[in-house]
Structure formats: C-alpha cells, structure tokens
Design a protein around this motif. Sequence first.
Motif, short mmCIF file in Angstrom:
data_model
loop_
_atom_site.label_atom_id
_atom_site.label_comp_id
_atom_site.label_asym_id
_atom_site.label_seq_id
_atom_site.Cartn_x
_atom_site.Cartn_y
_atom_site.Cartn_z
N ALA A 178 -46.44 -28.05 -100.43
CA ALA A 178 -46.26 -26.50 -100.73
C ALA A 178 -45.17 -26.63 -100.26
O ALA A 178 -44.04 -25.86 -101.58
N VAL A 179 -44.38 -26.76 -99.37
CA VAL A 179 -43.16 -26.73 -99.59
C VAL A 179 -42.35 -27.49 -100.14
O VAL A 179 -41.05 -27.20 -100.52
N LEU A 180 -42.88 -29.03 -100.29
CA LEU A 180 -41.48 -30.23 -101.06
C LEU A 180 -41.67 -29.81 -102.16
O LEU A 180 -40.67 -29.75 -103.09
N GLN A 181 -42.28 -28.47 -102.87
CA GLN A 181 -42.15 -28.42 -103.93
C GLN A 181 -41.65 -27.57 -104.20
O GLN A 181 -40.67 -26.84 -105.58
N ALA B 163 -46.11 -36.72 -108.36
CA ALA B 163 -46.90 -36.47 -107.53
C ALA B 163 -47.05 -35.05 -106.69
O ALA B 163 -48.40 -34.89 -106.47
N ILE B 164 -45.59 -35.01 -105.93
CA ILE B 164 -45.42 -33.42 -105.12
C ILE B 164 -45.72 -32.91 -106.74
O ILE B 164 -46.62 -31.85 -105.38
N HIS B 165 -45.70 -32.52 -107.71
CA HIS B 165 -45.85 -31.38 -108.37
C HIS B 165 -47.05 -31.46 -108.96
O HIS B 165 -47.65 -30.81 -109.41
N ALA B 166 -47.55 -32.92 -109.08
CA ALA B 166 -49.49 -32.30 -109.86
C ALA B 166 -50.60 -31.91 -108.56
O ALA B 166 -51.27 -31.60 -108.88
N LEU B 167 -50.41 -32.03 -107.35
CA LEU B 167 -50.66 -31.57 -106.60
C LEU B 167 -51.06 -30.11 -106.64
O LEU B 167 -50.04 -29.37 -107.14
N TYR C 6 -53.77 -26.38 -97.99
CA TYR C 6 -54.51 -27.67 -98.25
C TYR C 6 -54.01 -27.80 -99.79
O TYR C 6 -55.06 -27.07 -100.31
N ALA C 7 -53.30 -29.32 -99.97
CA ALA C 7 -53.28 -29.86 -101.09
C ALA C 7 -54.95 -30.36 -101.72
O ALA C 7 -55.57 -30.76 -101.21
N HIS C 8 -55.01 -29.48 -102.83
CA HIS C 8 -56.21 -29.92 -103.86
C HIS C 8 -55.19 -31.11 -104.91
O HIS C 8 -54.46 -30.77 -105.53
N VAL C 9 -56.54 -32.01 -105.76
CA VAL C 9 -55.97 -32.63 -107.29
C VAL C 9 -56.81 -31.89 -108.34
O VAL C 9 -56.95 -31.89 -108.17
N LEU D 188 -49.70 -41.75 -104.52
CA LEU D 188 -48.53 -41.64 -104.69
C LEU D 188 -47.10 -41.15 -103.74
O LEU D 188 -46.40 -41.61 -103.81
N LEU D 189 -47.84 -40.35 -103.12
CA LEU D 189 -46.99 -39.26 -102.75
C LEU D 189 -46.82 -39.84 -101.01
O LEU D 189 -46.04 -40.34 -100.66
#
Length: 428
Positions: A235-238, A255-259, A364-367, A377-378
């Motif tokens: 979320a920080v990278l986004q 990948a960063i923005h897909a999560l 935490y990230a979900h897909v 990819l990330l």
Amino acid sequence: MHVLVLGAGAAGLAAARRLHAAGVTVQVVEARHRIGGRIWTDETFAPFPVEYGAEFIHGEHAATHALAAAARIETIPIDRYGRLRWSDGGPACALDALPVARRTLIAALFQAFDRLRDMSLDVPDRSLADYLRNNGFDDEALHVADVLLAQTCCAPVETLSCADLSHELRVDHAGKREYRLRPGYAPLLAWYAGGLDIRFGAAARVVRRAPGGVMVETDAGVFHADCCIVTIPAAVLQRGVPQFDPPLSASKQWAIHALRVEAATKLLYCFDEPMWDADLTFMAHTGLAARWWPAAHAARDAAVIIAYATAERARTLDALDEAEAIAIGLRELQTLLGRDDLAQRCVAARRVAWSADPFAYGGYAHVPPGAAVARRLLAMPEGATLFFAGEATAYDSNPQTVHGAIESGWRAAGEALESYSSSTQIFR
Ligand SMILES: Cc1cc2nc3c(=O)[nH]c(=O)nc-3n(C[C@H](O)[C@H](O)[C@H](O)COP(=O)(O)OP(=O)(O)OC[C@H]3O[C@@H](n4cnc5c(N)ncnc54)[C@H](O)[C@@H]3O)c2cc1C
C-alpha cells in the motif's frame, strides 16, 4: 558486497539476518523509530504485552517456531476455530449448541473453502463470493462467509481471488494449528535484530539505480550499496513511495497496483477482571466488530479482549470518533457475552487503525480475481540491483502472515547472494 534493506519488519529483518550470516555488509533503513512494522507489541495498555498488529503464529510448521526455539521463547497452542462460538443476535454459543441449520452452514462453508485446494486453475478466476454462490450458498451464507473466511484475509468476500486462495492452499507448508508467543512478538524480533545495523527514522524517498549499484535517498541521509532489498508494504508502494529512478518495469508496476490493501482495525478492551469464562478463545458474529478473542496468554487472569475487523467493517470503525467506535464494540461485546455491566467494568480501551499508519496504509494485501500472478511479479528482481520481499510477495508460502514475510526475506536474500556470486564469476 554491500546490501541495503528497506524496512525492518519481519521480511526486512529476515533478509538482513540471512545476508549478515553470509558475511555480507548489510544496512537496514527503516522509516519508523522501532523495528517490527506490522508487528507491534505494546507494553503500556495492560500489565502484560498486547499485540496491536500480528498476534498468532499460523501453523505448527511455520518458520517462526524455529526462531522462537532458538530465541528460547515459549509458544502456546491456541484453538480458535475448533472452539469457535457464534452469535446470531444473543450470547455467542459453541457450535454444538447452535441450531442445526447454522452449525451445518458453518461446517459447509469451511469445507467449501478447503475444496478450493483442488479447484482447477484452468477455469477463469472468480471471487470467493461467486465460487460460494455457484456451490449453492445464498446471500445470508455469504454474510457468514465474509466473517469466517474473508475477514481474516483482510478482504471482502466479493474481491478475493479463488485462484490465489487455491494456490496458497496448495503451497501451504505451515499447517493449520495456531499459537501465540507467550511474551508477544517483541522479544523474538529484538533477538532476531540483534547485531544488525539499523538506521531508524530513515523513510526512503528515492531509489536510484546506476551502473554498479543503488543510491537511496532517505529522511536520514543518502545510502549507497551494490543492491537493495525492498520490503516496503504494497500500500505504500501504491502511493509512489519510494520513487524509483529509472521507474520500475511495467510488470512490477502492474503487480503493485493489481494488489488490494484494505483497512485493518483492532479494538482493545481491558477490564478489572475477565468478563468471560476461561475456555473462551474465539467469538464471531456478523456485527461491525465481527471477530473477538481474549489476549489470555501472558497471564491466566489477563482481562483483555480484542476485536479484529477488516475491509469495510474496519473502514466504518475508522471513520468514527475513537470513543464512538469503542462504544459500538463494547455494545456488541455485551451481547456476545450476555452481560450488561461492561461499560462500568472497562478500565481501558483503544482503537488501533492500520489504515491511518503512513508506513503501512492498511492491513495486508489480497489479490482480486484475475490478478493471481501479482504476488509472483511483485517478488521478481529488477536486474541485479533491486530485490523484493514482504508478505505481499510470499507467493510460495503464506502471504498475509509473519512467517510468509520471513520466508520472503530469506528468498530475496538468496536471490541477491546468487546474483552477486554469478556476476563476480563473470568478471573473474
Ligand atoms: C492488525 C494485523 C493483525 C495481523 N495478525 C497476524 C497474525 O496474527 N499472524 C500473522 O502471522 N500475521 C498477522 N498479520 C500480518 C503480519 O503482520 C504481516 O504479514 C507481516 O508482519 C508483514 O511483514 P513485512 O516485513 O512484509 O511488512 P512490515 O511489517 O509492514 O514491514 C515493512 C517495514 O517497512 C517500513 N517502511 C515503510 N515505508 C518505508 C519507507 N519509505 N522507507 C523505509 N522503511 C519503510 C515499515 O515501517 C515497516 O517497518 C497481521 C497484520 C495486521 C496489520
């Protein structure tokens, strides 16, 4: 070889520790003034340690156990799902005391979830909600699934990718049993970080790649190294932090923005004595503060109970005043426990909202459906200078967990070492 590790959470410490053990010069650059990231053991709320972030070890084979054993830290088994109490309005009851229809539904949902492991990955991806609908579950069942299956993944049931869940179930090597660390996570991390060179208050702003290495501009100065392991949360990278120069590859940015990263919020209550029976380990209902467990690990008479809400529920709680959110949770707890004296007996309460944390921006990230390749990819290196770790990259383990983050750190450290040794062989 000189490596910079961005972030001193579980993944960053694991990467740094592995590199340090291999004789590499490693420096950890951390934005906060503490280690741990989304692990945050508090010593002030109650007379014993309380976890504001990660709390359990998920799995009897999780990598965390070996570290705890090496650090001589006791782990205690906790049976949450086996002793789940559910409420449809009144006090929460053990499953065998629920009406047959509700008990059967809950069992059927868990079975359907487990069957995802055997799902064909050749069919188009869909959400967990669609999968359950196709298996005959109605809207009411989906509300229960949202609490019991999706809340723990920090996601709405409508946006969880079945392909990603299925993949995780297949590669899982941690097991299903759950544990706590008796003194909390903090002493484990302090032991793990021992001897590492960590610069605090050093939020990375720009990561520049140039022939021969990387240069990272932070709030605490500029750091140079041969390569860098990035463990900064998705979320920080986004939000474009840090900035990469040159920009990351298109697949990495995709990948960063897909999560997706949803809100995750804990409500903590401390009473003058336990307001529940000693057998209580886990209660749930479809309310706002949907999932509850006592923090009864450090002391038998520990009178702290924690509500954990994610996704839309957490967003709703976060949008309220803290006092209002705490009052709503307390009212729901009164119903779940069948008591009306909790307000008078509560000696401390607080909300911990991870969506407001500028170094996490959520749980935490979900897909989401259709993006199951995002974690892999990330995780992929960018050339020989940038390597990636962190829970969101744990495609070969359990993302969303501490041990998944640790294993991702080890993976990224291995990739950096391998890359360096093959490049030095070329020039020999
Ligand atoms: C409320 C909650 C409950 C949880 N419960 C559990 C549980 O019971 N069991 C479990 O296994 N897992 C649980 N988790 C998940 C677990 O906490 C995470 O998967 C794990 O801690 C992530 O580790 P990480 O190193 O990938 O990320 P982080 O711990 O977030 O570490 C990343 C680090 O990078 C730092 N950083 C951010 N931006 C910058 C920057 N620009 N420059 C430098 N540093 C930066 C951060 O400050 C942080 O220290 C929970 C998470 C939350 C939020």
